[in-house]
Design a protein around this motif. Structure first.
Motif, short mmCIF file in Angstrom:
data_model
loop_
_atom_site.label_atom_id
_atom_site.label_comp_id
_atom_site.label_asym_id
_atom_site.label_seq_id
_atom_site.Cartn_x
_atom_site.Cartn_y
_atom_site.Cartn_z
N LEU A 145 0.85 -1.18 0.00
CA LEU A 145 0.00 0.00 0.00
C LEU A 145 0.90 1.23 0.00
CD1 LEU A 145 -3.11 0.48 0.15
CD2 LEU A 145 -2.82 0.83 2.60
N SER A 146 0.58 2.19 -0.86
CA SER A 146 1.43 3.38 -0.96
C SER A 146 0.59 4.58 -1.34
CB SER A 146 2.52 3.15 -2.01
OG SER A 146 1.95 2.89 -3.29
N GLY A 147 1.21 5.75 -1.28
CA GLY A 147 0.53 6.97 -1.68
C GLY A 147 0.91 8.14 -0.81
N ARG A 148 -0.08 9.00 -0.57
CA ARG A 148 0.15 10.27 0.12
C ARG A 148 -0.86 10.45 1.23
NH1 ARG A 148 -0.83 15.60 -3.45
NH2 ARG A 148 -2.92 14.67 -3.45
N LEU A 149 -0.38 10.88 2.40
CA LEU A 149 -1.23 11.18 3.54
C LEU A 149 -1.23 12.68 3.78
CD1 LEU A 149 -0.07 8.38 6.02
CD2 LEU A 149 -2.07 8.34 4.52
N SER A 150 -2.40 13.25 3.99
CA SER A 150 -2.52 14.67 4.33
C SER A 150 -2.74 14.78 5.84
CB SER A 150 -3.68 15.31 3.57
OG SER A 150 -3.46 15.25 2.17
N LEU A 151 -1.94 15.63 6.48
CA LEU A 151 -1.95 15.71 7.94
C LEU A 151 -2.70 16.93 8.44
CD1 LEU A 151 1.74 14.65 8.70
CD2 LEU A 151 -0.26 13.23 8.15
N ARG A 152 -3.04 16.88 9.70
CA ARG A 152 -3.84 17.93 10.33
C ARG A 152 -3.15 19.30 10.26
NH1 ARG A 152 -8.14 17.39 13.33
NH2 ARG A 152 -7.81 15.13 13.48
N ASP A 153 -1.82 19.31 10.28
CA ASP A 153 -1.10 20.58 10.26
C ASP A 153 -0.94 21.16 8.85
OD1 ASP A 153 0.81 18.96 9.09
OD2 ASP A 153 2.29 19.16 10.69
N GLY A 154 -1.53 20.52 7.83
CA GLY A 154 -1.46 21.02 6.47
C GLY A 154 -0.34 20.43 5.64
N THR A 223 -5.72 13.30 8.21
CA THR A 223 -7.09 13.75 7.94
C THR A 223 -7.49 13.56 6.47
OG1 THR A 223 -6.23 16.00 7.63
CG2 THR A 223 -7.08 15.43 9.81
N GLY A 224 -6.57 13.14 5.62
CA GLY A 224 -6.88 12.88 4.21
C GLY A 224 -5.88 11.92 3.63
N TRP A 225 -6.26 11.22 2.55
CA TRP A 225 -5.34 10.24 1.97
C TRP A 225 -5.64 9.99 0.50
CZ3 TRP A 225 -8.59 9.35 6.10
CH2 TRP A 225 -9.76 8.62 5.84
N ASP A 226 -4.56 9.67 -0.21
CA ASP A 226 -4.61 9.22 -1.60
C ASP A 226 -3.75 7.95 -1.64
OD1 ASP A 226 -5.89 11.69 -3.02
OD2 ASP A 226 -4.28 12.52 -1.77
N LEU A 227 -4.41 6.81 -1.49
CA LEU A 227 -3.72 5.55 -1.29
C LEU A 227 -4.05 4.56 -2.40
CD1 LEU A 227 -4.40 5.18 2.54
CD2 LEU A 227 -2.21 5.78 1.48
N MET A 228 -3.09 3.71 -2.71
CA MET A 228 -3.28 2.75 -3.80
C MET A 228 -2.47 1.49 -3.51
SD MET A 228 -1.18 5.12 -6.46
CE MET A 228 -2.01 6.52 -5.71
N THR A 229 -2.86 0.41 -4.16
CA THR A 229 -2.16 -0.86 -3.99
C THR A 229 -1.08 -1.02 -5.05
OG1 THR A 229 -3.75 -2.00 -5.40
CG2 THR A 229 -4.22 -1.96 -3.04
N HIS A 230 -0.08 -1.85 -4.74
CA HIS A 230 0.95 -2.18 -5.71
C HIS A 230 1.47 -3.58 -5.41
CE1 HIS A 230 3.41 -0.61 -2.31
NE2 HIS A 230 4.32 -1.50 -2.73
#
Length: 449
Positions: A145-154, A223-230
């Motif tokens: 699982l990979s991608g980008r996580l968006s955090l509470r601090d921006g 608080t947000g995510w763009d996640l995908m499988t590989h």
């Protein structure tokens, strides 16, 4: 150079372009394999491309800052896209660009907003189908699982759980005897949800809590995510003579890697340049390119215009620069398939290790015309690289690329090219081991002008 004994000879363009020594050999393919393994998502791909460019002296510029007109290498990162360019000393505001366009995204399974699900004692992850993957190739694979996580601090953080974490289990043949006679039929909603554990106490937030622990974040930071499988299976040389490469996301990280290497080589070569070489690697090609990071968005045009204006140019200079600009849209294409040769045009059979392919479609699914062909042929001759032509079988629909989008949106001459592969859109694709460095050498010659 090791090529197929049946590889077609390079088409000779008119004139006698002076040949230059090749910048890359088989070690380029070794590095491609490392790049593929380290780039499970578009966000990782652009980060890795940026790291390579930084080593070549490029520096990142922010879109929110005022830009200066200094020479040298610069790049912009936006999500899963990167645009990088090198301004030679003394470049005029109306100096045209030489662009290599590519895309960073690949078809896969992407995590839904409410990821946690399950049934009958199995814990599962809810996924949505991205692009047009060969669905059967995702079955019974060990997936990370990979991608980008968006955090509470921006801020954002990249994540890559590169170990067997998920699996989409196929139904046993004993429970579906019709598979043998009728073939596999998959329902995208019901049959593609991977399992990742056991238990009946499925709770919202389990997956994100797991990822917070993986990255050492506090509970509730994400608080947000763009996640995908590989697939976690690494790229590998294949075949009796190791003249093939099997690996993930060649469509289209093979082009991103070759273009990054070519731009870095041109920027550090000390050669006198009459063009400004550019890499434009976009996201979202697999679903239409209509996003702020896609080829159908304003990113490339904005960067090119700001480069002109930062060097003191006017709108007239911008128009002159664009009028002399050429873009190579570099994306993988179809090598002739030995088991399905009838699906290809009978007179156009691109072969592995035969060099890059020039894609043509008179209905503008590709942007190549005769004058564009001559430009690419000249670059291949200069680099001493053979090239091949690809045309779709008239009875088959033709795919498309960012090429026509780039040509229409920016009014610049665009030529569609790429490397020939098999198993396009599979979780694991196949190419000739020589084709990546042959492509990269052709791109160097093109960017040099």
């Amino acid at each position: 150079m090791s090529t197929s004994p049946h590889a077609p000879a390079a088409a000779a363009p008119p004139g006698n372009a002076s040949r230059a020594p090749r910048a890359f050999g088989r070690s380029h393919t070794d590095d491609l394999m490392s790049f593929l393994a380290a780039s499970p998502s578009p966000y990782h791909a652009v980060a890795n491309a940026a790291e390579r460019l930084e080593k070549a002296g490029f520096r990142q510029v922010a879109e929110t800052d005022a830009w200066d007109g200094t020479s040298g290498g610069k790049y912009v990162l936006r999500g899963g896209a990167i645009v990088a360019w090198y301004v030679p000393e003394g470049a005029d505001p109306h100096t045209p660009f030489r662009i290599v366009g590519a895309h960073t995204d690949s078809p896969n399974l992407r995590v839904k907003p409410r990821p946690d699900t399950g049934a009958h004692g199995w814990r599962q992850i809810a996924v949505e189908i991205y692009g047009g993957p060969l669905l059967n190739s995702w079955l019974d694979r060990d997936l990370g699982l990979s991608g980008r996580l968006s955090l509470r601090d921006g801020s954002t953080r990249l994540v890559n759980v590169d170990r067997p974490l998920l699996r989409v289990p196929q139904l046993a043949i004993h429970l579906d005897r019709s598979v043998s006679a009728e073939g596999l039929k998959l329902d995208k909603q019901r049959h593609l949800q991977p399992v990742w554990g056991l238990g009946d106490d499925v709770r919202d937030g389990d997956l994100i809590a797991f990822l917070e622990q993986e990255l050492g974040l506090a509970s509730g930071d994400v608080t947000g995510w763009d996640l995908m499988t590989h697939s976690v299976e690494p790229p590998a040389y294949l075949g009796r003579d190791k003249d093939l490469v099997a690996g993930p996301r060649m469509d289209n990280l093979l082009s991103v890697h070759s273009a990054t290497a070519a731009l870095a080589a041109v920027a550090t070569s000390g050669a006198a340049l009459s063009y400004i070489p550019v890499l434009a690697a976009f996201d979202h090609e697999e679903n239409g390119s209509q996003s702020d990071t896609g080829a159908d968005g304003p990113l490339l045009g904005s960067v090119l215009e700001r480069s002109v204006f930062a060097r003191g140019g006017s709108y007239e200079d911008r128009a002159r620069a664009f009028a002399g600009t050429v873009c190579l849209s570099s994306d993988t294409g179809h090598a002739v398939h030995p088991n399905y040769a009838e699906r290809h045009d009978p007179t156009h059979h691109p072969r592995a290790n035969g060099g890059p392919i020039l894609k043509v479609n008179v209905n503008n699914r590709y942007a190549t015309d005769g004058s564009g062909r001559a430009i690419f042929a000249a670059a291949c001759e200069k680099a001493d690289v053979p090239f091949q032509s690809f045309v779709s079988n008239n009875a088959m629909p033709c795919g498309t690329t960012i090429g026509p989008i780039t040509a229409a949106r920016h009014g610049i001459k665009t030529v569609d090219i790429g490397a020939a592969i098999l198993s396009m859109h599979s979780v694991r694709e196949l190419c000739g081991a020589d084709d990546p460095f042959l492509l990269a050498n052709a791109l160097v010659a093109f960017l040099e002008g």
